[in-house]
Write a protein that holds these residues in place. Sequence first.
Motif, PDB file in Angstrom:
ATOM      1  N   LYS A  37       6.718   7.543 -14.197  1.00  0.00           N
ATOM      2  CA  LYS A  37       6.940   8.472 -13.221  1.00  0.00           C
ATOM      3  C   LYS A  37       5.647   8.956 -12.718  1.00  0.00           C
ATOM      4  CE  LYS A  37      11.826   9.585 -14.291  1.00  0.00           C
ATOM      5  NZ  LYS A  37      12.881  10.647 -14.024  1.00  0.00           N
ATOM      6  N   TYR A  38       5.759   9.629 -11.304  1.00  0.00           N
ATOM      7  CA  TYR A  38       4.610  10.285 -11.021  1.00  0.00           C
ATOM      8  C   TYR A  38       4.816  11.885 -10.501  1.00  0.00           C
ATOM      9  CZ  TYR A  38       3.484   5.306 -10.772  1.00  0.00           C
ATOM     10  OH  TYR A  38       3.060   3.994 -10.980  1.00  0.00           O
ATOM     11  N   ARG A  39       3.728  12.656 -10.775  1.00  0.00           N
ATOM     12  CA  ARG A  39       3.651  13.969 -10.302  1.00  0.00           C
ATOM     13  C   ARG A  39       2.372  14.386  -9.618  1.00  0.00           C
ATOM     14  NH1 ARG A  39       3.915  15.004 -16.612  1.00  0.00           N
ATOM     15  NH2 ARG A  39       1.538  14.525 -16.891  1.00  0.00           N
ATOM     16  N   LEU A  40       2.394  15.397  -8.959  1.00  0.00           N
ATOM     17  CA  LEU A  40       1.238  16.177  -8.540  1.00  0.00           C
ATOM     18  C   LEU A  40       0.317  16.668  -9.265  1.00  0.00           C
ATOM     19  CD1 LEU A  40       2.582  18.172  -5.275  1.00  0.00           C
ATOM     20  CD2 LEU A  40       1.866  15.907  -5.432  1.00  0.00           C
ATOM     21  N   THR A  41      -0.916  16.532  -9.130  1.00  0.00           N
ATOM     22  CA  THR A  41      -2.013  17.259 -10.113  1.00  0.00           C
ATOM     23  C   THR A  41      -2.162  18.465  -9.403  1.00  0.00           C
ATOM     24  OG1 THR A  41      -3.820  16.404  -8.669  1.00  0.00           O
ATOM     25  CG2 THR A  41      -3.102  14.987 -10.611  1.00  0.00           C
TER      26      THR A  41
ATOM     27  N   PRO B 184       4.793  -3.720  -2.462  1.00  0.00           N
ATOM     28  CA  PRO B 184       3.236  -3.828  -2.379  1.00  0.00           C
ATOM     29  C   PRO B 184       2.680  -2.906  -1.288  1.00  0.00           C
ATOM     30  CG  PRO B 184       4.338  -6.013  -2.373  1.00  0.00           C
ATOM     31  CD  PRO B 184       5.445  -5.188  -1.981  1.00  0.00           C
ATOM     32  N   THR B 185       3.413  -2.794  -0.196  1.00  0.00           N
ATOM     33  CA  THR B 185       2.737  -1.841   0.813  1.00  0.00           C
ATOM     34  C   THR B 185       2.742  -0.426   0.102  1.00  0.00           C
ATOM     35  OG1 THR B 185       3.649  -2.903   2.624  1.00  0.00           O
ATOM     36  CG2 THR B 185       3.579  -0.628   2.935  1.00  0.00           C
ATOM     37  N   PHE B 186       3.913   0.102  -0.555  1.00  0.00           N
ATOM     38  CA  PHE B 186       3.929   1.293  -1.184  1.00  0.00           C
ATOM     39  C   PHE B 186       2.710   1.259  -2.378  1.00  0.00           C
ATOM     40  CE2 PHE B 186       5.156   3.534  -5.414  1.00  0.00           C
ATOM     41  CZ  PHE B 186       5.167   4.766  -4.760  1.00  0.00           C
ATOM     42  N   VAL B 187       2.406   0.451  -3.210  1.00  0.00           N
ATOM     43  CA  VAL B 187       1.501   0.506  -3.935  1.00  0.00           C
ATOM     44  C   VAL B 187       0.164   0.476  -3.652  1.00  0.00           C
ATOM     45  CG1 VAL B 187       0.477  -1.031  -5.959  1.00  0.00           C
ATOM     46  CG2 VAL B 187       2.759  -0.712  -5.858  1.00  0.00           C
ATOM     47  N   TYR B 188      -0.176  -0.181  -2.457  1.00  0.00           N
ATOM     48  CA  TYR B 188      -1.376  -0.412  -1.732  1.00  0.00           C
ATOM     49  C   TYR B 188      -1.825   0.642  -0.923  1.00  0.00           C
ATOM     50  CZ  TYR B 188      -1.665  -4.792  -4.299  1.00  0.00           C
ATOM     51  OH  TYR B 188      -1.640  -5.826  -5.368  1.00  0.00           O
ATOM     52  N   ASP B 189      -1.041   1.100  -0.024  1.00  0.00           N
ATOM     53  CA  ASP B 189      -1.157   2.095   1.027  1.00  0.00           C
ATOM     54  C   ASP B 189      -0.769   3.657   0.522  1.00  0.00           C
ATOM     55  OD1 ASP B 189      -1.930   0.162   2.479  1.00  0.00           O
ATOM     56  OD2 ASP B 189      -0.057   0.261   3.858  1.00  0.00           O
ATOM     57  N   TYR B 190       0.064   3.706  -0.582  1.00  0.00           N
ATOM     58  CA  TYR B 190       0.575   5.199  -1.019  1.00  0.00           C
ATOM     59  C   TYR B 190      -0.085   5.518  -2.437  1.00  0.00           C
ATOM     60  CZ  TYR B 190       3.834   5.145   2.969  1.00  0.00           C
ATOM     61  OH  TYR B 190       4.264   5.112   4.139  1.00  0.00           O
TER      62      TYR B 190
ATOM     63  N   LEU C 106      -3.463   7.954  -6.526  1.00  0.00           N
ATOM     64  CA  LEU C 106      -4.177   8.019  -7.954  1.00  0.00           C
ATOM     65  C   LEU C 106      -5.710   8.003  -7.978  1.00  0.00           C
ATOM     66  CD1 LEU C 106      -1.802   5.365  -9.461  1.00  0.00           C
ATOM     67  CD2 LEU C 106      -1.990   7.881 -10.242  1.00  0.00           C
ATOM     68  N   ALA C 107      -6.141   7.183  -6.909  1.00  0.00           N
ATOM     69  CA  ALA C 107      -7.679   7.043  -6.845  1.00  0.00           C
ATOM     70  C   ALA C 107      -8.231   8.514  -6.268  1.00  0.00           C
ATOM     71  CB  ALA C 107      -8.098   6.059  -5.803  1.00  0.00           C
ATOM     72  N   ALA C 108      -7.619   9.143  -5.437  1.00  0.00           N
ATOM     73  CA  ALA C 108      -8.084  10.595  -5.047  1.00  0.00           C
ATOM     74  C   ALA C 108      -7.905  11.689  -5.929  1.00  0.00           C
ATOM     75  CB  ALA C 108      -7.390  10.765  -3.593  1.00  0.00           C
ATOM     76  N   GLY C 109      -7.114  11.405  -7.213  1.00  0.00           N
ATOM     77  CA  GLY C 109      -6.503  12.447  -7.963  1.00  0.00           C
ATOM     78  C   GLY C 109      -5.841  13.330  -7.507  1.00  0.00           C
TER      79      GLY C 109
ATOM     80  N   GLN D 209      -0.186   8.247   4.953  1.00  0.00           N
ATOM     81  CA  GLN D 209       0.782   7.707   3.804  1.00  0.00           C
ATOM     82  C   GLN D 209       0.752   8.577   2.479  1.00  0.00           C
ATOM     83  OE1 GLN D 209      -1.504   5.722   5.477  1.00  0.00           O
ATOM     84  NE2 GLN D 209      -0.343   3.863   6.168  1.00  0.00           N
ATOM     85  N   VAL D 210      -0.543   8.906   2.115  1.00  0.00           N
ATOM     86  CA  VAL D 210      -0.686   9.818   0.840  1.00  0.00           C
ATOM     87  C   VAL D 210      -0.140  11.047   1.140  1.00  0.00           C
ATOM     88  CG1 VAL D 210      -2.456  10.816  -0.496  1.00  0.00           C
ATOM     89  CG2 VAL D 210      -2.730   8.379   0.074  1.00  0.00           C
ATOM     90  N   SER D 211      -0.245  11.720   2.328  1.00  0.00           N
ATOM     91  CA  SER D 211       0.363  12.997   2.712  1.00  0.00           C
ATOM     92  C   SER D 211       1.844  13.107   2.537  1.00  0.00           C
ATOM     93  CB  SER D 211      -0.039  13.460   4.280  1.00  0.00           C
ATOM     94  OG  SER D 211      -1.441  13.802   4.233  1.00  0.00           O
ATOM     95  N   ARG D 212       2.330  11.984   3.044  1.00  0.00           N
ATOM     96  CA  ARG D 212       3.655  11.730   3.015  1.00  0.00           C
ATOM     97  C   ARG D 212       4.445  11.739   1.576  1.00  0.00           C
ATOM     98  NH1 ARG D 212       6.019   6.815   5.455  1.00  0.00           N
ATOM     99  NH2 ARG D 212       8.028   7.669   4.989  1.00  0.00           N
TER     100      ARG D 212
END
Length: 87
Positions: free
Chosen positions: A73-77, A43-49, A54-57, A15-18
């Motif tokens: 918004k969100y962006r890649l680190t 909720p699936t998006f928030v908890y699984d993606y 965010l936790a993995a940085g 999920q995070v890879s996607r």
Amino acid sequence: MNHATEQVTEQVTEQVSRLLVVLSGEELGTKELLERLQLKHRPTFVYDYLQPALAAGVIEMTQPEFPRSPIQKYRLTRLGVVLVVGQ
């Protein structure tokens, strides 16, 4: 790839890879991300993606001081970019 990058790579779920691929080179809000990932259940998006990424940085908020902002918004680190390029 350094040791820290290898560790994060092992922890990144499908999920995070996607999510990383969808965010490649862009800043997107939750609604846009849900559409591009073809998800309807927030909720699936928030908890699984979102939370694991965010936790993995590997992603970050554009408005970290206002996490629930309607314009968030969100962006890649840098680490997220390295992982996407390495895929």
